[in-house]
Design an enzyme around this catalytic site. Sequence first.
Site, PDB file in Angstrom:
ATOM      1  N   HIS A 138      -2.905   6.349   4.731  1.00 33.60           N
ATOM      2  CA  HIS A 138      -1.467   6.373   5.020  1.00 33.60           C
ATOM      3  C   HIS A 138      -0.860   7.715   4.596  1.00 33.60           C
ATOM      4  O   HIS A 138      -1.173   8.228   3.512  1.00 33.60           O
ATOM      5  CB  HIS A 138      -0.728   5.284   4.213  1.00 33.60           C
ATOM      6  CG  HIS A 138      -0.936   3.886   4.718  1.00 33.60           C
ATOM      7  ND1 HIS A 138      -1.658   3.574   5.836  1.00 33.60           N
ATOM      8  CD2 HIS A 138      -0.459   2.701   4.222  1.00 33.60           C
ATOM      9  CE1 HIS A 138      -1.642   2.259   6.019  1.00 33.60           C
ATOM     10  NE2 HIS A 138      -0.929   1.702   5.050  1.00 33.60           N
ATOM     11  N   CYS A 185       0.820  -1.228   0.000  1.00 29.65           N
ATOM     12  CA  CYS A 185       0.000   0.000   0.000  1.00 29.65           C
ATOM     13  C   CYS A 185       0.855   1.280   0.000  1.00 29.65           C
ATOM     14  O   CYS A 185       0.610   2.200  -0.810  1.00 29.65           O
ATOM     15  CB  CYS A 185      -0.938  -0.012   1.200  1.00 29.65           C
ATOM     16  SG  CYS A 185      -0.206  -0.642   2.718  1.00 29.65           S
TER      17      CYS A 185
END
Length: 323
Positions: A233, A126
């Site tokens: 994130h 990710c």
Amino acid sequence: MNLAIVGATGVVGREFIKVIEQRGLVFDSLRLFSSARSAGSSVTVCGKDYIVEELTEDVGEGIDIALFSAGGSTSLHFAPIFAKKGVLVVDNSSAWRMEPGVPLVVPEVNPGAAAAHKGIIANPNCSTIQSVVALKPLHDAYGLKRVVFSTYQAVSGAGINAIRDLQEGMLGKPPAHFKHPIAGNLIPQIDSFTDSGYTKEELKMIHETRKILGLPSLRVTATTVRVPVVNGHSISVNVEFERAFDLAELREVLRAAKGIEVMDDPAAGLYPMPITASGRDEVFIGRLRRDDSVESGLNMWCVADNIRKGAALNAIQIAELMF
Ligand code: NAP
């Protein structure tokens, strides 16, 4: 297209379903798989109820494409079984990413790599996905010389049990998933440590960045940290370029790039945050400024929805490339 989702009851699996519905992905049939734990439960997709089936070695026939997000060991075992039956597997785990001959694809960056697959295409880590979306146009314009990643990763990246740890930790309960409390804390360890002192997550960022960008000797390093944020994130990306750059021009390079939204007006308090990116497809970039400690240096702040662009959306974009 006959579609399957393996790990359909997990955090990424559920996001697959949301993205399929939102993008109006057309399929002829859909099958949902999980472990024995969730088999038999019902999941609604595009207004129709589907019964989740247990993943066994007998399944795979009649499926064209299978989106896997059920952990590395499940992928290691079942992806080749599916591939042998003619299924194209797009795998979200780390199991196949660095395997020679398995393309590691981010559609905005290296879509052409997908064509060389032999039944399995890997979806990158990710944090790596959002980073390379930002780095690719900058590399094309100025040449990457060295990259330093420092991540601030949300708990959703570690699955359902990790989200529960944060939620219950805020009520004073001890952690069940993480080794340490995540509520009111941060943990400078994602995945296990290797003998080098780096965690596997840090090594994934280093090796996957090189593979996706096709720069095997790029100087790149990473420190990855879990923070008490539910989703989204954030990454501080420090870059040194081969060539000189003009900051205003660099901003335009990023604005023109696919999949990026520049959000950079510090005087107005405008910069991307996890709540900016959560539920959105784009990779958000802000805090663009020169790093004067080197010849051609840049600091930027890169935020994306790790479940969406970092996992489900990227995998579905790969599927869209192939069908
Ligand atoms: P999760 O919420 O824990 O969900 C795991 C899913 O896998 C569940 O549907 C589970 O089914 C299923 N599963 C577990 N063991 C299985 C087995 N033996 N056979 C079939 N299905 C099985 O995890 P997640 O966050 O969705 O992550 C799944 C995978 O995607 C992991 O490999 C992870 O590294 C990767 N990934 C996650 C992210 C992220 O941001 N979360 C990003 C990129 C990649 P049950 O309901 O039956 O337990």
